[in-house]
Scaffold this motif. Structure first.
Motif, PDB file in Angstrom:
ATOM      1  N   ALA A 207       0.848  -1.184   0.000  1.00 41.90           N
ATOM      2  CA  ALA A 207       0.000   0.000   0.000  1.00 41.90           C
ATOM      3  C   ALA A 207       0.889   1.240   0.000  1.00 41.90           C
ATOM      4  CB  ALA A 207      -0.905   0.033   1.231  1.00 41.90           C
ATOM      5  N   VAL A 208       0.250   2.384  -0.138  1.00 45.11           N
ATOM      6  CA  VAL A 208       0.929   3.645   0.130  1.00 45.11           C
ATOM      7  C   VAL A 208       0.735   3.934   1.618  1.00 45.11           C
ATOM      8  CG1 VAL A 208       1.035   6.108  -0.352  1.00 45.11           C
ATOM      9  CG2 VAL A 208       0.536   4.491  -2.205  1.00 45.11           C
ATOM     10  N   TYR A 209       1.830   4.169   2.311  1.00 45.42           N
ATOM     11  CA  TYR A 209       1.786   4.424   3.743  1.00 45.42           C
ATOM     12  C   TYR A 209       1.932   5.923   4.012  1.00 45.42           C
ATOM     13  CZ  TYR A 209       1.922  -0.513   4.903  1.00 45.42           C
ATOM     14  OH  TYR A 209       1.596  -1.845   5.038  1.00 45.42           O
ATOM     15  N   TYR A 210       1.076   6.424   4.893  1.00 42.52           N
ATOM     16  CA  TYR A 210       1.051   7.843   5.237  1.00 42.52           C
ATOM     17  C   TYR A 210       1.307   8.017   6.725  1.00 42.52           C
ATOM     18  CZ  TYR A 210      -1.428   8.324   0.778  1.00 42.52           C
ATOM     19  OH  TYR A 210      -1.787   8.285  -0.545  1.00 42.52           O
ATOM     20  N   CYS A 211       2.206   8.921   7.064  1.00 42.24           N
ATOM     21  CA  CYS A 211       2.285   9.304   8.472  1.00 42.24           C
ATOM     22  C   CYS A 211       1.306  10.453   8.687  1.00 42.24           C
ATOM     23  CB  CYS A 211       3.703   9.671   8.894  1.00 42.24           C
ATOM     24  SG  CYS A 211       4.423  11.090   8.086  1.00 42.24           S
ATOM     25  N   ALA A 212       0.796  10.520   9.891  1.00 40.80           N
ATOM     26  CA  ALA A 212      -0.264  11.473  10.186  1.00 40.80           C
ATOM     27  C   ALA A 212      -0.168  11.918  11.635  1.00 40.80           C
ATOM     28  CB  ALA A 212      -1.625  10.843   9.906  1.00 40.80           C
ATOM     29  N   ALA A 213      -0.457  13.169  11.879  1.00 41.97           N
ATOM     30  CA  ALA A 213      -0.405  13.730  13.221  1.00 41.97           C
ATOM     31  C   ALA A 213      -1.808  14.082  13.696  1.00 41.97           C
ATOM     32  CB  ALA A 213       0.483  14.965  13.227  1.00 41.97           C
ATOM     33  N   PHE A 214      -2.051  13.838  14.974  1.00 35.89           N
ATOM     34  CA  PHE A 214      -3.356  14.177  15.525  1.00 35.89           C
ATOM     35  C   PHE A 214      -3.202  14.643  16.955  1.00 35.89           C
ATOM     36  CE2 PHE A 214      -4.130  10.439  18.255  1.00 35.89           C
ATOM     37  CZ  PHE A 214      -3.137   9.573  17.797  1.00 35.89           C
ATOM     38  N   ARG A 215      -4.183  15.382  17.430  1.00 33.13           N
ATOM     39  CA  ARG A 215      -4.128  15.922  18.791  1.00 33.13           C
ATOM     40  C   ARG A 215      -5.172  15.334  19.715  1.00 33.13           C
ATOM     41  NH1 ARG A 215      -2.999  22.317  17.369  1.00 33.13           N
ATOM     42  NH2 ARG A 215      -0.809  22.346  17.999  1.00 33.13           N
ATOM     43  N   GLY A 216      -6.139  14.637  19.174  1.00 37.26           N
ATOM     44  CA  GLY A 216      -7.214  14.127  20.010  1.00 37.26           C
ATOM     45  C   GLY A 216      -6.765  13.015  20.936  1.00 37.26           C
ATOM     46  N   SER A 217      -7.679  12.582  21.784  1.00 34.41           N
ATOM     47  CA  SER A 217      -7.368  11.556  22.773  1.00 34.41           C
ATOM     48  C   SER A 217      -7.645  10.152  22.232  1.00 34.41           C
ATOM     49  CB  SER A 217      -8.200  11.787  24.036  1.00 34.41           C
ATOM     50  OG  SER A 217      -9.587  11.751  23.714  1.00 34.41           O
ATOM     51  N   TYR A 218      -7.748  10.031  20.928  1.00 35.22           N
ATOM     52  CA  TYR A 218      -8.076   8.749  20.334  1.00 35.22           C
ATOM     53  C   TYR A 218      -6.901   7.784  20.440  1.00 35.22           C
ATOM     54  CZ  TYR A 218     -10.205  12.730  17.950  1.00 35.22           C
ATOM     55  OH  TYR A 218     -10.762  13.942  17.664  1.00 35.22           O
ATOM     56  N   SER A 219      -7.204   6.531  20.730  1.00 36.66           N
ATOM     57  CA  SER A 219      -6.157   5.515  20.717  1.00 36.66           C
ATOM     58  C   SER A 219      -5.931   5.022  19.297  1.00 36.66           C
ATOM     59  CB  SER A 219      -6.523   4.361  21.630  1.00 36.66           C
ATOM     60  OG  SER A 219      -7.765   3.797  21.231  1.00 36.66           O
ATOM     61  N   ARG A 220      -7.013   5.038  18.505  1.00 37.72           N
ATOM     62  CA  ARG A 220      -6.938   4.649  17.106  1.00 37.72           C
ATOM     63  C   ARG A 220      -7.708   5.672  16.284  1.00 37.72           C
ATOM     64  NH1 ARG A 220      -7.701  -1.957  16.944  1.00 37.72           N
ATOM     65  NH2 ARG A 220      -6.175  -2.446  18.553  1.00 37.72           N
ATOM     66  N   PRO A 221      -7.040   6.743  15.877  1.00 37.46           N
ATOM     67  CA  PRO A 221      -7.752   7.805  15.173  1.00 37.46           C
ATOM     68  C   PRO A 221      -8.342   7.336  13.852  1.00 37.46           C
ATOM     69  CG  PRO A 221      -5.392   8.091  14.947  1.00 37.46           C
ATOM     70  CD  PRO A 221      -5.603   6.998  15.954  1.00 37.46           C
ATOM     71  N   LEU A 222      -9.463   7.907  13.525  1.00 41.48           N
ATOM     72  CA  LEU A 222     -10.066   7.675  12.220  1.00 41.48           C
ATOM     73  C   LEU A 222      -9.528   8.724  11.251  1.00 41.48           C
ATOM     74  CD1 LEU A 222     -13.756   7.138  13.396  1.00 41.48           C
ATOM     75  CD2 LEU A 222     -12.013   5.396  12.929  1.00 41.48           C
ATOM     76  N   VAL A 223      -9.701   8.481   9.983  1.00 43.57           N
ATOM     77  CA  VAL A 223      -9.185   9.411   8.977  1.00 43.57           C
ATOM     78  C   VAL A 223      -9.630  10.854   9.235  1.00 43.57           C
ATOM     79  CG1 VAL A 223      -9.304  10.034   6.539  1.00 43.57           C
ATOM     80  CG2 VAL A 223      -8.836   7.663   7.194  1.00 43.57           C
ATOM     81  N   PRO A 224     -10.916  11.099   9.535  1.00 40.36           N
ATOM     82  CA  PRO A 224     -11.336  12.496   9.763  1.00 40.36           C
ATOM     83  C   PRO A 224     -10.743  13.114  11.030  1.00 40.36           C
ATOM     84  CG  PRO A 224     -13.223  11.102   9.258  1.00 40.36           C
ATOM     85  CD  PRO A 224     -12.071  10.190   9.538  1.00 40.36           C
ATOM     86  N   GLU A 225     -10.182  12.298  11.897  1.00 37.76           N
ATOM     87  CA  GLU A 225      -9.650  12.791  13.155  1.00 37.76           C
ATOM     88  C   GLU A 225      -8.172  13.160  13.060  1.00 37.76           C
ATOM     89  OE1 GLU A 225     -10.750   9.394  15.419  1.00 37.76           O
ATOM     90  OE2 GLU A 225     -12.737  10.174  15.924  1.00 37.76           O
ATOM     91  N   VAL A 226      -7.591  12.939  11.903  1.00 33.37           N
ATOM     92  CA  VAL A 226      -6.203  13.319  11.671  1.00 33.37           C
ATOM     93  C   VAL A 226      -6.138  14.814  11.356  1.00 33.37           C
ATOM     94  CG1 VAL A 226      -4.257  13.064  10.085  1.00 33.37           C
ATOM     95  CG2 VAL A 226      -5.484  11.039  10.912  1.00 33.37           C
TER      96      VAL A 226
END
Length: 122
Positions: free
Chosen positions: A90-109
């Motif tokens: 696949a194409v792998y993407y690194c992503a940063a997020f600030r929420g308290s999610y343990s497993r962020p969803l795409v919209p939460e990035v």
């Protein structure tokens, strides 16, 4: 914050690969980091996340026990991928997020890096 991913390539099934993500910007330390992947014709999916500080990690079931996330400081995050399978391609993407999610969803990035291609031949 800007993210720069690297380390993708062509490997054989069973091989290992290490992806890197370098974050830049003055607010880097306020973000948790994650990796997503997207195979052709499929939706982008969560791979793993590592919180900062604390280094708490979470992984998708499909990679648990084979992939390992690490972060040596606020800027550098690594995804060690072992025992690679053709379905990991696949194409792998690194992503940063600030929420308290343990497993962020795409919209939460909050911030996406560019992708790096991982190709696994059987």
């Amino acid at each position: 914050v800007q993210l720069q991913a690297s380390g993708g390539g062509l490997v054989q099934a069973g091989d290992s690969l290490r992806l890197s993500c370098v974050a830049s910007g003055s607010t880097v330390s306020t973000y948790h980091m994650s990796w997503f992947r997207q195979a052709p014709g499929k939706e982008r999916e969560f791979v793993g996340a590592i919180r900062w500080p604390g280094h708490i990690t979470n992984y998708a079931e499909s990679v648990k026990g084979r992939f390992l996330l690490s972060r040596d400081n606020a800027k550098n995050t690594f995804l060690q991928m072992n025992s690679l399978k053709p379905e990991d391609m696949a194409v792998y993407y690194c992503a940063a997020f600030r929420g308290s999610y343990s497993r962020p969803l795409v919209p939460e990035v909050d911030v996406w890096g560019q992708g790096t291609q991982v190709t696994v031949s059987s």
